[in-house]
Design an enzyme around this catalytic site. Structure first.
Site, PDB file in Angstrom:
ATOM      1  CD  GLU A 104      -2.975  -1.293   2.047  1.00  0.00           C
ATOM      2  OE1 GLU A 104      -4.385  -0.995   2.068  1.00  0.00           O
ATOM      3  OE2 GLU A 104      -2.581  -1.332   3.222  1.00  0.00           O
ATOM      4  CD  GLU A 124      -3.560  -6.615   3.777  1.00  0.00           C
ATOM      5  OE1 GLU A 124      -2.642  -5.666   3.692  1.00  0.00           O
ATOM      6  OE2 GLU A 124      -3.383  -7.511   2.609  1.00  0.00           O
TER       7      GLU A 124
END
Length: 690
Positions: A104, A124
Site C-alpha cells: 500500500e 490480509e
C-alpha cells in the site's frame, strides 16, 4: 530518538531509505519517520525521490507488536496519502517483497520499479481482514478490477514479472541492488520531465468481466464460511462505483467490521501459533547439535516422503531398505516426488539436477549420519530391532528418531544404550507436503536433542509441536476420541454422510468418514485391533464388515463412499446405509434424528474434553499446542482458530454442560476432564494457560 528512515541525496534525487530490521515492519516509528522524510523532500530542492528498503525486502506489513493495540498517529492510511500528495514524483524501488501495508505504501508512490524475483500482494485476508490503507481502491485503478479482485481475495502474492504485466508496477529490472535500480529509473523520469502521478487521480475502474454476482458465488464456494474475502471484494466494488474518497471510507468501514469478528481473532491466533509453538522454556539458551546428514530407515510412503522433505531442505539423505529391489523402488518414489516439486514450482530444474537420494541395504552407511529417522512398519518388535541395529552402527552424539504414530517411545529408547539421544519425530503423510511435525519427548530425552529436533523441523519447513509420550501423542489420541464420538452418533441414528456434511459445513477439510476412506479402513481396523475399545467406546461393527468385504477406501474404489470415474471424489453408497442399519437392528437400537448443530457440538465437545485431558496430563504443554496440531495436521478450519479457541468462544461452562448431558446416555465415555472442570469452575479460559 532513533531514525528509521534515512535521507540522503544523489544529485537532484533524494533517497529515502527505510532501515527497520529485520523486515522493515511499518511500526509507529517508521510511519512517523516516513512522513517526516516526505516533508523534508517537499522542502528540499531535490526534484524526485526514491523510496527504498535497506534490509532483505522493501517494506513489511504491520508491526506484529502493535496487533490488538489502538492505532497511533500517523496511521498507515495517512502515511500513504501523504506520500501520494507530494508535489514532486516519488518512486518506489521494490526488492524482496512488498506485501500488505508495504504494498500500500508502494501504491502511494507515483511510480514503481521492482527487481526480478520480488513478491507483491495483499495477504490480509489470511488474517481475516482486508487492505485498509487504500489497497482495494488504488489497485484496481492500476490493474483493472478482475486482477485486483484476484489479488485481494486470495491473498496470494505475484512475482515482479506478473506485477508488471498486470500494471501493478511500471518496470521490472534485473539486479540485486534496489537503490541502483531506483536511481536509474528516477534519472530517466527526470530526463522525461515526468510529473507526480497520484493513483487516486486515475479514472475509476470498470466493473469486472465476470459480474459481481459471479464473483460472490465463486468466493462463497472457494472459502465456505469465511467472510474476509467477500468483504474485500465489496471494497473493490466500491472503487468502481464511488468516488475515491468515498471508496476509501467504505474500505475503512469494512475493515473495521472485520476487525470485530471472531474470524479475525482466530486467524491472528493461528498466525502467531506458528511462532509460539517453538518457544519452549526448556529450549531457552539451548544450542542444537549440528545436523549435516540425515538417514532414513524404511522406504514406504512415510520413509520416501521424509527423504523427499530432507532433500528439499538441502540436506543429503541416505535411505536403508531390506532389499535391493525395495531400495530401488524407494529411490524411484523419491525421484517422482522431486519431479512433482519441480512441476509445482517448489524446486528449480537446476537444483533438482544436483540432488539425489542414496539408497542401500547396509546399515553401516548410516554410521556418519547426525540424525536417523526410522519409518518402518508400526510394530514395537520391528522398531526395537531397528533401534538395536542403529545403536550399534551410529556414531556418538547422533540422534535416533522414530516416526511412530502411536507406540511408546520410552520402550523403543529402552533397547538402546543411549536413551537420551532417542526422540519421536511423527511426520504426517505426505511427509514432504504436510506442515505438522510432532516432536515426541521421551522420559530420558536430552533437552539438547529436543532443541535439535526443533531446529531440524525449521530446516525442513515444518511446524514442530512438542508432545509427551502417550498412545497416539496429541493428534492421534484426540482423533481416536472424536472419531469415537462420531461412531456413537452413527449407532444412535446419524448417517455417516450427514456427519461428514455437517462437519465440512463447519469448516473441516473433510469429515471423519472421508478421512477414514483416505487413510484406508484397514489402517483403522489394525489400530483398533491393537488398542482394543476404550471405556465406553462403541465398537464400529460396520467398519469391520467393510474391511472384511475388501472395501478399504479410496485405494480399492469403495469404502464409505464409492470412487470411480463418475465420482472421483466419492459418492454416497446405499449399501453402507444398509450395513449400518443392520448393526443398529442387531443391537436393538431405535434410530433417532441428528441435526447438523448437534453433530458439530458432540464432535467438538469430545475433541475439546480430550484435549483438556491431554493438557492436564502434560502431554501438551499448552492449549495452543493442541490448536497447532489440529490446525496444521488434522484439517481443523484455520478461521476458527483451533479447538481450544473454539471452546473459549463457546464458553467452558457450556462445554462442561454438554459433557454432563451426553453422559446420561454413556457415562463411561463422557467423563469431564479435570482441567476443563477446574477452568469452568473458576470462570477461566484455555488461553489463560498459554
Amino acid at each position: 530518538m532513533t531514525e528509521t528512515v534515512h535521507y540522503d541525496r544523489e544529485g537532484q534525487i533524494a533517497v529515502l531509505t527505510v532501515d527497520n530490521p529485520p523486515v522493515n515492519a511499518l511500526g509507529h516509528a517508521v510511519r512517523r519517520d516516513l512522513v517526516a522524510a516526505i516533508d523534508r523532500f517537499e522542502a528540499d530542492d531535490a526534484e524526485i525521490a526514491v523510496l527504498v528498503g535497506s534490509v532483505k525486502l522493501f517494506l513489511g506489513g504491520a508491526d506484529v507488536s502493535e496487533f490488538g493495540k489502538p492505532p497511533r498517529d500517523p496511521w498507515l492510511p495517512e502515511v500513504v496519502s501523504r506520500i501520494e500528495r507530494a508535489s514532486k514524483p516519488v518512486v518506489a524501488a521494490i526488492h524482496g517483497a512488498a506485501l500488505g501495508g508495504g504494498m500500500e505504501v508502494a501504491l502511494g508512490c507515483h511510480y514503481r520499479v521492482a527487481l526480478e524475483g520480488a513478491k507483491l500482494g495483499f495477504p490480509e485476508v489470511k488474517l481475516g481482514i482486508l487492505p485498509g490503507a487504500g489497497g482495494t481502491q488504488r489497485t484496481p485503478r492500476l490493474t483493472g478490477t478482475d486482477a485486483a479482485l484476484e489479488l485481494v481475495t486470495t491473498g496470494a502474492p505475484v512475482d515482479a514479472t506478473r506485477a508488471k504485466v498486470a500494471g501493478l508496477v511500471d518496470r521490472m529490472v534485473e539486479g540485486d541492488d534496489p537503490r541502483i535500480a531506483g536511481l536509474a529509473y528516477a534519472g530517466e523520469l527526470l530526463e522525461q520531465g515526468a510529473p507526480a502521478r497520484p493513483v487516486c487521480d486515475m479514472p475509476a475502474p470498470e466493473a469486472p468481466a465476470r459480474d459481481w454476482e459471479t464473483w460472490d458465488d465463486e468466493l462463497k464456494r472457494a472459502y465456505p464460511g469465511e467472510v474476509a474475502q467477500q468483504k474485500a471484494a465489496r471494497a473493490v466494488r466500491a472503487a468502481c462505483e464511488m468516488s475515491f474518497a468515498d471508496g476509501l471510507a467504505e474500505e475503512r468501514r469494512l475493515f473495521r467490521e472485520l476487525m470485530e469478528t471472531r474470524q479475525r481473532e482466530a486467524l491472528v491466533h493461528a498466525f502467531f501459533l506458528e511462532r509460539q509453538v517453538s518457544k519452549l522454556p526448556e529450549l531457552k539458551g539451548m544450542e542444537p547439535r549440528s545436523v549435516d546428514a540425515v538417514g532414513i530407515v524404511g522406504g514406504g510412503t512415510m520413509g520416501t516422503g521424509i527423504a523427499t522433505a530432507v532433500l528439499l531442505s538441502g540436506l543429503p539423505a541416505t535411505l536403508v531398505e531390506q532389499s535391493v529391489e525395495a531400495a530401488e523402488a524407494a529411490r524411484l518414489a523419491v525421484e517422482k516426488n522431486l519431479d512433482g516439486a519441480v512441476r509445482r514450482g517448489k524446486l528449480s530444474e537446476e537444483v533438482r539436477a544436483r540432488i539425489d537420494l542414496t539408497t542401500t541395504t547396509d546399515y553401516e552407511a548410516l554410521s556418519e549420519a547426525d540424525v536417523v529417522i526410522e519409518a518402518v512398519f508400526e510394530s514395537m518388535d520391528v522398531k526395537r530391532q531397528v533401534f538395536d541395529m542403529l545403536d550399534r552402527v551410529m556414531k556418538d552424539g547422533a540422534i535416533l528418531a522414530t516416526n511412530t504414530s502411536y507406540l511408546d517411545v520410552n520402550k523403543i529408547a529402552a533397547v538402546t544404550r543411549r536413551p537420551a539421544d532417542v526422540i519421536g519425530l511423527h511426520f504426517f503423510s505426505p511427509a514432504h507436503v504436510m506442515k505438522l511435525l510432532e516432536v515426541v519427548v521421551a522420559d530420558e530425552t536430552d533437552p539438547e536433542v529436543v532443541a535439535t529436533a526443533f531446529a531440524l523441523a525449521k530446516k525442513l519447513n515444518k511446524i514442530a509441536v512438542r508432545s509427551g509420550v502417550c498412545d497416539g501423542f496429541i493428534g492421534n489420541r484426540l482423533l481416536s476420541h472424536y472419531r469415537a464420538a462420531a461412531t456413537e452418533m452413527v449407532l444412535q441414528g446419524a448417517s455417516p454422510y450427514r456427519i461428514d456434511a455437517a462437519l465440512e459445513g463447519f469448516g473441516f477439510a473433510m469429515g471423519p468418514f472421508r478421512v477414514a476412506d483416505l487413510a484406508g479402513l484397514d489402517i483403522g481396523h489394525a489400530t483398533r485391533a491393537r488398542k482394543g475399545p476404550r471405556r465406553g467406546e462403541v465398537n464400529p461393527d460396520w467398519d469391520d464388515r467393510l474391511n472384511e468385504m475388501g472395501r478399504l477406501g479410496r485405494k480399492t474404489g469403495r469404502g464409505y463412499y464409492i470412487y470411480d470415474e463418475e465420482s472421483p471424489k466419492g459418492r454416497l453408497d446405499p449399501e453402507v446405509t444398509e450395513i449400518v442399519e443392520g448393526v443398529r437392528s442387531d443391537r436393538g437400537v431405535r434410530a433417532r434424528e441428528f441435526g447438523d448443530s448437534e453433530i458439530v457440538e458432540r464432535y467438538l465437545t469430545a475433541m475439546v474434553n480430550e484435549a483438556a485431558r491431554v493438557v492436564g496430563e502434560g502431554i501438551a504443554k499448552r492449549p495452543l499446542d493442541v490448536d497447532a496440531v489440529l490446525l496444521f495436521g488434522y484439517g481443523f478450519p484455520r478461521w476458527r482458530g483451533g479447538p481450544m479457541m473454539y471452546a473459549d468462544h463457546v464458553g467452558l461452562a457450556t462445554i462442561r454442560e454438554r459433557v454432563e448431558r451426553y453422559a446420561r446416555d454413556n457415562p463411561d465415555f463422557w467423563q469431564i476432564a479435570p482441567l476443563l472442570a477446574d477452568l469452568a469452575d473458576n470462570e477461566k479460559q484455555f488461553k489463560d494457560l498459554n
